[in-house]
Scaffold this motif. Structure first.
Motif, short mmCIF file in Angstrom:
data_model
loop_
_atom_site.label_atom_id
_atom_site.label_comp_id
_atom_site.label_asym_id
_atom_site.label_seq_id
_atom_site.Cartn_x
_atom_site.Cartn_y
_atom_site.Cartn_z
N THR A 115 0.83 -1.21 0.00
CA THR A 115 0.00 0.00 0.00
C THR A 115 0.86 1.25 0.00
OG1 THR A 115 -0.11 0.04 2.42
CG2 THR A 115 -1.91 -1.10 1.27
N ILE A 116 0.32 2.31 -0.57
CA ILE A 116 0.88 3.65 -0.43
C ILE A 116 -0.26 4.54 0.06
CG2 ILE A 116 1.90 5.65 -1.55
CD1 ILE A 116 3.30 3.76 -3.48
N ASP A 117 -0.10 5.05 1.29
CA ASP A 117 -1.12 5.86 1.93
C ASP A 117 -0.58 7.25 2.22
OD1 ASP A 117 -2.92 3.61 2.13
OD2 ASP A 117 -1.75 2.92 3.84
N PHE A 118 -1.51 8.19 2.42
CA PHE A 118 -1.13 9.55 2.79
C PHE A 118 -2.16 10.11 3.76
CE2 PHE A 118 -3.77 9.89 -0.99
CZ PHE A 118 -4.67 10.88 -0.65
N SER A 119 -1.74 11.13 4.52
CA SER A 119 -2.68 11.84 5.39
C SER A 119 -2.30 13.30 5.41
CB SER A 119 -2.70 11.25 6.80
OG SER A 119 -1.46 11.42 7.43
N PHE A 150 -3.03 5.54 -2.85
CA PHE A 150 -2.89 5.32 -4.29
C PHE A 150 -2.96 3.82 -4.47
CE2 PHE A 150 -0.83 9.40 -3.63
CZ PHE A 150 -1.38 10.15 -4.65
N THR A 151 -3.85 3.36 -5.33
CA THR A 151 -4.10 1.93 -5.45
C THR A 151 -3.35 1.26 -6.59
OG1 THR A 151 -6.08 2.34 -6.78
CG2 THR A 151 -6.38 2.15 -4.39
N ASN A 194 -7.39 7.50 -4.01
CA ASN A 194 -8.66 7.14 -3.39
C ASN A 194 -8.67 7.70 -1.97
OD1 ASN A 194 -10.94 6.06 -2.26
ND2 ASN A 194 -10.40 3.93 -2.64
N SER A 195 -9.51 8.72 -1.74
CA SER A 195 -9.64 9.30 -0.41
C SER A 195 -11.03 9.00 0.18
CB SER A 195 -9.40 10.81 -0.46
OG SER A 195 -10.45 11.45 -1.17
N ASN A 196 -11.71 8.02 -0.42
CA ASN A 196 -13.05 7.62 0.00
C ASN A 196 -14.10 8.71 -0.20
OD1 ASN A 196 -12.40 4.94 0.80
ND2 ASN A 196 -11.43 5.80 2.62
N GLU A 240 -0.44 21.87 5.04
CA GLU A 240 0.68 21.84 4.08
C GLU A 240 1.45 20.53 4.13
OE1 GLU A 240 3.30 25.19 4.34
OE2 GLU A 240 1.64 26.62 4.31
N ASP A 241 1.59 19.94 5.31
CA ASP A 241 2.41 18.73 5.46
C ASP A 241 1.61 17.48 5.13
OD1 ASP A 241 4.69 20.13 6.22
OD2 ASP A 241 4.15 20.06 8.35
N ILE A 242 2.19 16.66 4.26
CA ILE A 242 1.58 15.39 3.86
C ILE A 242 2.46 14.26 4.40
CG2 ILE A 242 0.78 13.97 1.93
CD1 ILE A 242 -0.58 16.73 2.05
N LYS A 243 1.86 13.37 5.17
CA LYS A 243 2.59 12.20 5.64
C LYS A 243 2.34 11.08 4.64
CE LYS A 243 3.46 9.09 9.40
NZ LYS A 243 3.18 8.62 10.72
N ILE A 244 3.41 10.44 4.19
CA ILE A 244 3.33 9.35 3.22
C ILE A 244 3.84 8.08 3.90
CG2 ILE A 244 4.11 8.48 0.98
CD1 ILE A 244 4.68 11.49 0.27
#
Length: 174
Positions: free
Chosen positions: A12-16, A29-30, A58-60, A161-165
């Motif tokens: 998986t590759i996720d972000f918040s 990202f799927t 995909n952010s639901n 501004e900050d995206i955690k991956i």
């Protein structure tokens, strides 16, 4: 050196990102590829790359996903992929690494470092060797030209501004 293939069903590759400065919105990202050529138990000297299909976001929430794909954010029709290519790998502890490389989002490339942890290896029920890694980093989206935002009546902004991956990879020797 061993070449490893991605096990996409177990990766998986996720972000918040902060929403309205108080909560977090998560997504993923799927569709992506990951290449590793090296020794899974000692990444120093390995070659590593990721290629992410932006349109697989995909952010639901379909409306939000469409907005993220638009020119306000990723402009996915013009810039269909996000790429990471490792340029330096330093072992920081047993099974832990700083993997530094070039992250390209849209037409902007910046150097970022992922904290990577080797999860170990095993054999799946079909007799195939599996290795696993966890990685995470934080980037400022504005540095990559993702500058859209909206001021809130109560102060602050809609999107942080900050995206955690976060990346979870399972790979199999080729």
């Amino acid at each position: 050196m061993t070449k490893f293939n991605l096990d996409a069903a177990h990766s998986t590759i996720d972000f918040s990102v902060k929403h309205m400065m108080v909560s977090k919105v998560k997504g993923s990202f799927t569709n992506f590829t990951a290449d590793l050529d090296g020794n899974a138990e000692d990444l120093t000297g390995a070659t590593i790359s990721l290629d992410i299909d932006v349109k697989s976001i995909n952010s639901n929430n379909g409306d939000r996903d469409n907005h993220l794909l638009s020119g306000d954010f990723f402009d996915a029709d013009t810039y269909p992929s996000i790429k990471f290519i490792a340029t330096d790998i330093k072992k920081t502890d047993d099974g832990e690494y700083d993997v530094t490389g070039d992250l390209t989002i849209k037409d902007v490339t910046k150097t970022v470092t992922f904290d990577v942890e080797y999860g170990g290896k095993g054999t799946n029920p079909w007799g195939q060797e599996v290795v696993a890694f966890s990685a995470d980093t934080k980037v400022n989206r504005k540095e990559f030209g993702l500058t859209w935002n909206q001021a809130l009546e109560t102060g602050g902004v809609l999107v942080g501004e900050d995206i955690k991956i976060t990346v979870e990879l399972e790979l199999n020797p080729a």
